[in-house]
Write an enzyme that holds these catalytic residues in place. Structure first.
Site, mmCIF file in Angstrom:
data_model
loop_
_atom_site.group_PDB
_atom_site.id
_atom_site.type_symbol
_atom_site.label_atom_id
_atom_site.label_comp_id
_atom_site.label_asym_id
_atom_site.label_seq_id
_atom_site.Cartn_x
_atom_site.Cartn_y
_atom_site.Cartn_z
ATOM 1 C CD GLU A 60 -4.996 -5.653 0.467
ATOM 2 O OE1 GLU A 60 -6.081 -5.044 0.527
ATOM 3 O OE2 GLU A 60 -4.274 -5.655 -0.562
ATOM 4 C CG ASN A 329 -0.115 4.488 2.519
ATOM 5 O OD1 ASN A 329 -0.215 5.430 3.313
ATOM 6 N ND2 ASN A 329 0.648 3.454 2.762
#
Length: 416
Positions: A60, A329
C-alpha cells in the site's frame, strides 16, 4: 430506535476502547509490533500537514509515490503498520513528506494524532477500515477519503455485522478499484459515497526502467552463465510446496541458482532450518560477498532488492499463490521483462484481468509444470516488457481520478 443510535455508537466506542486496553499490551509480545513502539503509542508529535495518508504495509505504501507526484507542495503525513512499509515510505524523496508508524486504533490516540497533525483530509489506502480512526475523524468533522479501495468477499463478511455502526462514521467518498469492490464498500457505508476509479497499481506497475546487468547492483552475486530463478514473496503457508519446487528445480538443473525471497523477514530462520534439513546448500544474501555457488539457494535476508533480482532472473515465480492467500504482485517481474508464473490462488489480483494469464503469466497448481516453465529459455526482455506495457497502458488513469476525490478538501491547489 433512531434516538438510541447515538447512544449505541457511544457504547460501541467505549467497548472498543476497553477491548484495545485489554489486548493492546499483549500485541507488544510480537517482535513486529515492538518495532516503532513509541509511535504506536502516539508518543512524539508529528508536524502539521494537510493530508494524512495511511497504508497498511509495503504494498500500500508503494502507492504513495504516485500520489506524491500529483501533490507537490502539499505537506503530507504518511503512516503505516509495518517496518517494511516505513522503509518504502523512507525511500520516497519528497520535502513535503513526513512518515510515522500508525498509532494503535484507540479513539483517544487517533484523536491526539489528528489534533497535533491538523490534516484537512485523511486518506486511507485499499482496505484500511480502522473504527477508532473513523470515530476520531467523525467527532472532529474531518473528511475521510478511501482510494484504491478493494475488498474481498471474505473481508466483507467480517465487516457487515458492524455495517450500521460503521455507516455512522462513513468516509466522505470511496474510490474503488473495480465495480465488485465498489459494491462491497457500498454494502457497508452506502452506495452513494462509492465510485469506481480503477487501480493505482496500473499507473505504477511499469514505472521502473528496464535494468541492464551493467547497472544492476546484484550482478556480481549471480553467475551470468547459470540459470537464475527468483522465487518472490513466498508466504509461510506455502513453504512446504515451495521447498518441493526448489527440489524439482535442482533435480532438473543441478547448476541453477535460486533466489528465495520470503514475504516476511521473520521467516528467514525457519527457511534456514528447512534448507538445512533438506540438505540443500544455501547462503544468506547478507553474508554473500562473491558469486553464489551453482546449485545453491540464495536466501534473501535484505529488504528492497527483489526488483534488481528479477532483472537478473531467467524467469520468476511469485508467491502467495500456492496456498489460499490471494497471491502477490506478479506485475513486478514483468516490469523487468521477465515472464512470471503463479499458483492457482490469485484473487488479490483479479483486478489485473484474466487476459494476462496464458500470455504473460503462467498459472498452475502443478509443481513439476511450474519448474518446467521456470527453466524454459526466456524470450528477449524488451519484447516481454513491451507486451506488458501495452497491457498496462490500456488500464491506467486511477491516480489522477483518485486525486480528484482528494482535491476538494485541500487548502491549496497541488502542483501536478
Amino acid at each position: 430506535m433512531p434516538r438510541l443510535a447515538p447512544a449505541f455508537g457511544l457504547l460501541f466506542g467505549t467497548l472498543y476502547t476497553l477491548l484495545w486496553c485489554l489486548v493492546g499490551p499483549f500485541a507488544f509480545l510480537s517482535a513486529r509490533m515492538r518495532q516503532g513502539w513509541k509511535q504506536r503509542l502516539g508518543i512524539g508529535a508529528p508536524a502539521p500537514c494537510e493530508i494524512w495518508i495511511q497504508g497498511a504495509s509495503a504494498g500500500e505504501c508503494a502507492l504513495v509515490a504516485g500520489l506524491l507526484e500529483h501533490l507537490r507542495g502539499v505537506p503530507i503525513l504518511a503512516t503505516t503498520c509495518t517496518s517494511q512499509g516505513l522503509e518504502v515510505l523512507g525511500r520516497l524523496d519528497s520535502p513535503d513528506l513526513q512518515t510515522r508508524m500508525l498509532p494503535l486504533d484507540l479513539p483517544l490516540l487517533m484523536g491526539r494524532m489528528l489534533d497535533r497533525a491538523r490534516p484537512r483530509v485523511v486518506v486511507l489506502l485499499e482496505t484500511e477500515i480502522w473504527p477508532g480512526l473513523l470515530m476520531a475523524c467523525a467527532s472532529r468533522g474531518l473528511p475521510v477519503v478511501v482510494v484504491n479501495a478493494r475488498m474481498t468477499a471474505k473481508s466483507l463478511a467480517g465487516y457487515l455485522f458492524l455495517g450500521p455502526l460503521l455507516r455512522r462514521w462513513a468516509p466522505r467518498c470511496i474510490g474503488a478499484m473495480a465495480p465488485a469492490d465498489a459494491q462491497r464498500f457500498g454494502l457497508i457505508f452506502g452506495a452513494q459515497c462509492t465510485t469506481v476509479t480503477g487501480n493505482i497499481k496500473f499507473d505504477r506497475a511499469m514505472s521502473t526502467p528496464l535494468m541492464t546487468r551493467d547497472d544492476n547492483p546484484l550482478a556480481k552475486l549471480i553467475p551470468p552463465e547459470r540459470n537464475f530463478i527468483v522465487l518472490g514473496s513466498v508466504r509461510e503457508q506455502e513453504e512446504a510446496l515451495v521447498l518441493e519446487l526448489i527440489r524439482q528445480l535442482r533435480a532438473d538443473d543441478a547448476q541453477c541458482v535460486i533466489g528465495l525471497f520470503p514475504r516476511h523477514m521473520h521467516r528467514i530462520p525457519a527457511w534456514q532450518g528447512l534448507l538445512s534439513l533438506s540438505g540443500i546448500p544455501f547462503a544468506l544474501r547478507g553474508t554473500l560477498d562473491g558469486q553464489a555457488q551453482p546449485g545453491s539457494v540464495v536466501l534473501w535476508d535484505k529488504f528492497g532488492e527483489m526488483n534488481p533480482a528479477y532483472a537478473l532472473a531467467r524467469r520468476a515465480f511469485v508467491g502467495g499463490s500456492l496456498a489460499r492467500l490471494g497471491g502477490q504482485n506478479f506485475l513486478e517481474p514483468l516490469a523487468q521483462g521477465v515472464l512470471s508464473c503463479v499458483g492457482p490462488h490469485t484473487r488479490n489480483f483479479d483486478w489485473v484481468g484474466d487476459e494476462i494469464f496464458g500470455s504473460l503469466v503462467f498459472k498452475s497448481e502443478s509443481i513439476p509444470e511450474i519448474a518446467r516453465f521456470l527453466l524454459t529459455p526466456a524470450p528477449p526482455r524488451s519484447e516481454v516488457r513491451e507486451a506488458a506495457l501495452n497491457y498496462v497502458r490500456a488500464r491506467q488513469g486511477a491516480t489522477a481520478a483518485s486525486i480528484e476525490l482528494i482535491r476538494p478538501y485541500l487548502h491549496r491547489s497541488p502542483h501536478a
